[in-house]
Each structure stands twice: as C-alpha cells, then as structure tokens.
Design a protein around this motif. Structure first.
Motif, mmCIF file in Angstrom:
data_model
loop_
_atom_site.group_PDB
_atom_site.id
_atom_site.type_symbol
_atom_site.label_atom_id
_atom_site.label_comp_id
_atom_site.label_asym_id
_atom_site.label_seq_id
_atom_site.Cartn_x
_atom_site.Cartn_y
_atom_site.Cartn_z
ATOM 1 N N GLU A 147 6.612 -3.863 -31.687
ATOM 2 C CA GLU A 147 6.969 -2.864 -32.696
ATOM 3 C C GLU A 147 8.415 -3.099 -33.113
ATOM 4 O O GLU A 147 9.345 -2.774 -32.382
ATOM 5 C CB GLU A 147 6.801 -1.446 -32.130
ATOM 6 C CG GLU A 147 6.919 -0.339 -33.166
ATOM 7 C CD GLU A 147 5.783 -0.336 -34.199
ATOM 8 O OE1 GLU A 147 6.057 -0.026 -35.381
ATOM 9 O OE2 GLU A 147 4.634 -0.645 -33.815
ATOM 10 N N ARG A 152 5.285 -6.191 -36.871
ATOM 11 C CA ARG A 152 4.538 -5.493 -35.842
ATOM 12 C C ARG A 152 3.314 -6.309 -35.435
ATOM 13 O O ARG A 152 2.718 -6.997 -36.258
ATOM 14 C CB ARG A 152 4.068 -4.118 -36.348
ATOM 15 C CG ARG A 152 5.145 -3.057 -36.338
ATOM 16 C CD ARG A 152 4.850 -1.905 -37.281
ATOM 17 N NE ARG A 152 4.989 -2.279 -38.694
ATOM 18 C CZ ARG A 152 6.168 -2.482 -39.300
ATOM 19 N NH1 ARG A 152 7.301 -2.347 -38.628
ATOM 20 N NH2 ARG A 152 6.229 -2.829 -40.572
ATOM 21 N N LYS A 154 -0.230 -5.292 -33.305
ATOM 22 C CA LYS A 154 -0.934 -4.126 -32.758
ATOM 23 C C LYS A 154 -2.222 -4.582 -32.081
ATOM 24 O O LYS A 154 -3.299 -4.549 -32.677
ATOM 25 C CB LYS A 154 -1.236 -3.114 -33.873
ATOM 26 C CG LYS A 154 0.026 -2.602 -34.569
ATOM 27 C CD LYS A 154 -0.288 -1.523 -35.590
ATOM 28 C CE LYS A 154 1.003 -0.985 -36.208
ATOM 29 N NZ LYS A 154 0.752 0.126 -37.151
#
Length: 296
Positions: A147, A152, A154
């Motif tokens: 993050e 980012r 995920k």
C-alpha cells in the motif's frame, strides 16, 4: 572513492528510430562481442518504436548480448506489469534482461499520453515504491500486498519468476534519488551529457554514503555510464570526440579514476561505423589499460 574494482563491461545505446535497421544493428553489437544493448523509453515520441517490444525482438534475434531499457519510463509503465514483462523476457531469453528505471521527466508529453504529472518529490517517492513493487513481483512470494501513495498490490499472484537475479539500475541525479540508489538499487545509470567526469565523485559519494548507512558495500552497486560522442580519425575536439586512442584513454581514466565500470556507447554519425570502431578499437584497449592500471 576512485576505483571500485569491478569488471568493466561495454554496451551500445540503440536509438529506437522506426526507420532504422534496429535489429540488424543489435545483431551486429551481439556479433562484435558487446555485453549490453540499452534502448531509451519515450513512448510519446512518434518516430520511435515501443521500447519493450524492440527489446523482445532483439532478445529473440540475438544469442548472448543482454538487453535493458535505458531507462524505462515509470510514469507510463505500471511497475507490477513492468516486472512481469522483465521476468517474462528474462525467462524467454535465457536470463539476458536487466532493468534500467527512471522517475520520468518530460511531464507535458507524459501527461499527453495519459500518465500522471508528478512533482520532483512525488517522482522519487513513486520510484522508491516501484522498486519495492518490482522486487516483490520477482520474489516468488505466493501473494503480494503493498500500500503506497502511488502504487498498490492487493493480494497479487506473481509469476513466472526471472531465471537470473535481474538488476535494477536507476537513471537519476538529485540528492534524494542518489541516496535511494545507494539504499536500494543494484546500479546507477547516468549519461555523460548531464554527468561529466568532474561531477562523478560528488554523485558517487552520495550513493556510497547512503549505501554505507544501509549496511551495504559501495562496490556492490554497479556504475554504468551512457557515453555520447564520436570516434574520429582527426585530432581531439573535446571529451569523447576524437580518435579511438583518445577514447580508450578517457574511458580508462573514468573507470579507474571515477569508479564507472560499464560504458554504454551512444555514437554520433554513421551508426554502423561508430559501433564497429567502438567494439574493435576502443573496447579491447580499455580492457587492457584498465587491467594494466590495476596491476600497476
């Protein structure tokens, strides 16, 4: 520090003009025994073919030379996908890919192509995040999370892995960027046009200080140098503009006096002639003279 004692290597800086015999030139560099081919990355330049596509074609059409973007345009290339591209080409080429990386520069052109416009601070912050993301994608970890302010991950599932440890070389110049190089990168990749020899000690010292503070040996960090000029038959008309013997002397001085270990030749004039003269007249002389200086 002067000489870091690393083996010297030599490359060719291939300008990706769509109308030029790009693959033939790359194959000549391979045949002539050079170690590397670097290709600049300006996707918004209408006369240029895409850098990553060109590197892939070169890797397929050569046998031993290593390829790298000199340097990849990070704002227009998401680091997770860039890492996947590099790992894939490394796998397909038998381990012949390295990664030059830049923070971005021509912001009007980058923005015109749909990329972000970043301040100098944002650009270096994004570059640091990108190095973390890229190394993560290469790490073999089953699931990735990151993050950052710019990038980012995920729960990303990376793969395939590169077949050799791909090095990340940063083409940067400011104090924060040089410190980042010393902390995290595998190499520093300046150009003689904006980093003449007299500027190298200060730049290298910033890298070395940051490396030492991070518990690294400064000599771990490769120092590459894009060298721009012309090999001539006449007398000298300045740094890297003169006969092959002058080139050999100057590059030897830059290696043993200023710590640069890899020279990527960007010749002005007839590319075929300049490439051949660099590989046949300059490279062997530099190897021999560097060995002599170190032995002496």
């Amino acid at each position: 520090m002067g000489d870091y004692g690393r083996d010297v290597e030599f490359g060719y800086f291939l300008v990706p003009n769509a109308g030029d015999p790009l693959l033939r030139t790359a194959q000549a560099a391979d045949r002539l025994g050079l170690d590397l081919i670097g290709v600049q990355d300006h996707p918004y330049q209408r006369r240029y073919v895409d850098t990553w596509t060109l590197l892939s074609v070169i890797a397929a059409g050569t046998e031993r030379i290593r390829v790298f973007p000199d340097v990849a345009n990070l704002p227009l290339r998401p680091p997770s996908v860039l890492a996947k591209s590099a790992a894939s080409l490394d796998l397909l080429s038998g381990g012949r890919v390295e990664l030059g990386l830049g923070a971005g520069g021509f912001w009007d052109a980058i923005e015109a192509y749909g990329g972000p416009r970043r301040t100098p601070k944002e650009a270096i912050d994004a570059l640091e995040e990108a190095v973390t993301v890229i190394r993560g994608v290469w790490s073999g970890e089953p699931t990735l999370r990151f993050e950052g302010a710019h990038y980012r991950l995920k729960g990303a599932k990376p793969g395939p892995a590169p077949v050799h440890p791909i090095e990340i070389w940063l083409g940067v110049r400011g104090p924060r960027a040089l410190a980042l190089t010393g902390r995290l990168a595998d190499g520093w990749l300046p150009s003689s046009g904006w980093a003449p020899p007299e500027s190298l000690p200060e730049f290298n010292a910033r890298i070395d200080d940051a490396a030492a503070a991070a518990g690294r040996e400064p000599r771990e960090i490769r120092r590459l140098y894009n060298v721009n000029g012309t090999i001539t038959d006449g007398s000298s008309s300045g740094f890297l503009n003169g006969p092959a013997d002058q080139w050999a002397d100057e590059l030897t001085d830059v290696a043993v006096g200023y710590g640069m270990d890899t020279f990527v030749f960007w010749g002005e004039g007839d590319q075929e002639t300049q490439l051949r003269r660099f590989a046949e007249e300059v490279v062997p002389a530099v190897r021999e003279r560097v060995a002599q200086e170190r032995a002496g």
